[in-house]
Motif scaffolding. Structure first.
Motif, mmCIF file in Angstrom:
data_model
loop_
_atom_site.group_PDB
_atom_site.id
_atom_site.type_symbol
_atom_site.label_atom_id
_atom_site.label_comp_id
_atom_site.label_asym_id
_atom_site.label_seq_id
_atom_site.Cartn_x
_atom_site.Cartn_y
_atom_site.Cartn_z
ATOM 1 N N ASN A 103 70.185 -51.248 -9.837
ATOM 2 C CA ASN A 103 69.250 -52.088 -9.096
ATOM 3 C C ASN A 103 67.824 -51.689 -9.444
ATOM 4 O OD1 ASN A 103 67.388 -52.439 -6.574
ATOM 5 N ND2 ASN A 103 68.993 -53.993 -6.410
ATOM 6 N N VAL A 104 66.978 -52.679 -9.706
ATOM 7 C CA VAL A 104 65.616 -52.424 -10.159
ATOM 8 C C VAL A 104 64.823 -51.588 -9.149
ATOM 9 C CG1 VAL A 104 64.633 -54.585 -9.297
ATOM 10 C CG2 VAL A 104 63.611 -53.473 -11.260
ATOM 11 N N LEU A 105 65.026 -51.802 -7.866
ATOM 12 C CA LEU A 105 64.293 -51.015 -6.872
ATOM 13 C C LEU A 105 64.705 -49.543 -6.908
ATOM 14 C CD1 LEU A 105 64.312 -53.537 -3.893
ATOM 15 C CD2 LEU A 105 62.319 -52.828 -5.250
ATOM 16 N N LEU A 106 66.006 -49.282 -7.073
ATOM 17 C CA LEU A 106 66.458 -47.890 -7.154
ATOM 18 C C LEU A 106 66.060 -47.253 -8.481
ATOM 19 C CD1 LEU A 106 69.915 -47.978 -5.359
ATOM 20 C CD2 LEU A 106 67.671 -47.318 -4.466
ATOM 21 N N VAL A 107 66.021 -48.040 -9.542
ATOM 22 C CA VAL A 107 65.548 -47.530 -10.836
ATOM 23 C C VAL A 107 64.093 -47.101 -10.699
ATOM 24 C CG1 VAL A 107 64.977 -48.197 -13.211
ATOM 25 C CG2 VAL A 107 67.203 -48.811 -12.242
ATOM 26 N N GLU A 137 59.598 -43.305 -10.307
ATOM 27 C CA GLU A 137 58.252 -43.152 -9.748
ATOM 28 C C GLU A 137 57.911 -41.683 -9.477
ATOM 29 O OE1 GLU A 137 54.685 -43.715 -8.814
ATOM 30 O OE2 GLU A 137 55.770 -45.597 -9.109
ATOM 31 N N SER A 138 56.744 -41.242 -9.931
ATOM 32 C CA SER A 138 56.323 -39.852 -9.718
ATOM 33 C C SER A 138 55.621 -39.661 -8.376
ATOM 34 C CB SER A 138 55.408 -39.389 -10.853
ATOM 35 O OG SER A 138 54.244 -40.196 -10.894
ATOM 36 N N ASP A 139 55.024 -40.707 -7.833
ATOM 37 C CA ASP A 139 54.370 -40.621 -6.529
ATOM 38 C C ASP A 139 55.457 -40.709 -5.452
ATOM 39 O OD1 ASP A 139 53.214 -41.269 -4.040
ATOM 40 O OD2 ASP A 139 51.558 -42.353 -4.976
ATOM 41 N N PRO A 140 55.617 -39.669 -4.623
ATOM 42 C CA PRO A 140 56.709 -39.663 -3.644
ATOM 43 C C PRO A 140 56.630 -40.787 -2.614
ATOM 44 C CG PRO A 140 55.306 -37.729 -3.371
ATOM 45 C CD PRO A 140 54.833 -38.443 -4.588
ATOM 46 N N PRO A 200 57.215 -42.981 5.023
ATOM 47 C CA PRO A 200 57.817 -41.710 4.602
ATOM 48 C C PRO A 200 57.570 -41.466 3.114
ATOM 49 C CG PRO A 200 59.496 -43.395 4.805
ATOM 50 C CD PRO A 200 58.201 -44.002 5.295
ATOM 51 N N SER A 201 57.760 -40.236 2.699
ATOM 52 C CA SER A 201 57.571 -39.931 1.276
ATOM 53 C C SER A 201 58.800 -39.208 0.738
ATOM 54 C CB SER A 201 56.322 -39.085 1.055
ATOM 55 O OG SER A 201 56.472 -37.822 1.635
#
Length: 178
Positions: free
Chosen positions: A28-32, A37-40, A83-84
């Motif tokens: 899934n693109v969102l989970l990919v 992503e490096s920004d938590p 949340p992060s």
């Protein structure tokens, strides 16, 4: 200590475990994007959007059980807390229930009701008009589209109010009118 999955008189542990079964979709693109992503905060935003996309439609309009509404409520108020960090869906949902207990069921219901209030404000409506104008699609130019979007927004508001009512049935439906 109280089971974090005990909410509004319902033990949701088995329900949530069943819901989470097979939810992880590494393609899934969102989970990919969450994994990449490096920004938590951004990573969690992508993952949270994926989790929400798997519960929100289940409680649209009059659909959904009380358990589904409570799961939606926990995820919604946690997502709004910005949340992060992202690990996986199960960890996110567990943190959402932990957060709900940190703020209390009544406060979570209040936050959902306030979300509806903010969306109904003139400031929010003006921001929506400006966004569509910037896209070259002014809302006023197409009354049918405006009415359809208003119906969609009303459904989202209704869902939030239903979830708030399950969390806190004695809560004030319009806390902003106090």
């Amino acid at each position: 200590m109280k089971d974090p999955y005990e909410v509004a008189g319902h033990n949701l542990r088995a329900f949530v475990a069943d819901w989470l079964e097979g939810l992880e979709d590494p393609s899934n693109v969102l989970l990919v994007e969450a994994a990449r992503e490096s920004d938590p905060i951004e990573a969690c935003s992508y993952g949270a959007a994926y989790v929400m996309s798997n519960i929100a439609p289940k409680v649209w309009g009059e659909n959904g059980s009380e358990k589904e509404l409570l799961l939606f409520a926990a995820i919604s108020v946690y997502q709004d807390s910005k949340p992060s960090g992202w690990t996986n869906c199960a960890t996110f949902v567990e943190a959402a229930f932990g957060y709900l207990h940190t703020i209390s069921e009544a406060e979570a219901a209040q936050q959902l009701r306030q979300w509806v209030e903010r969306r109904g404000s003139e400031e929010h409506r003006q921001g929506r008009r400006e966004m569509y104008e910037a896209l070259g699609r002014p809302l006023d130019a197409d009354p049918a589209r405006t009415a359809a979007q208003d119906r969609e927004l009303a459904q989202a508001d209704h869902r939030a109010l239903r979830a708030a009512a399950v969390l806190d049935p004695a809560g004030n439906v319009a806390p902003w009118n106090r």
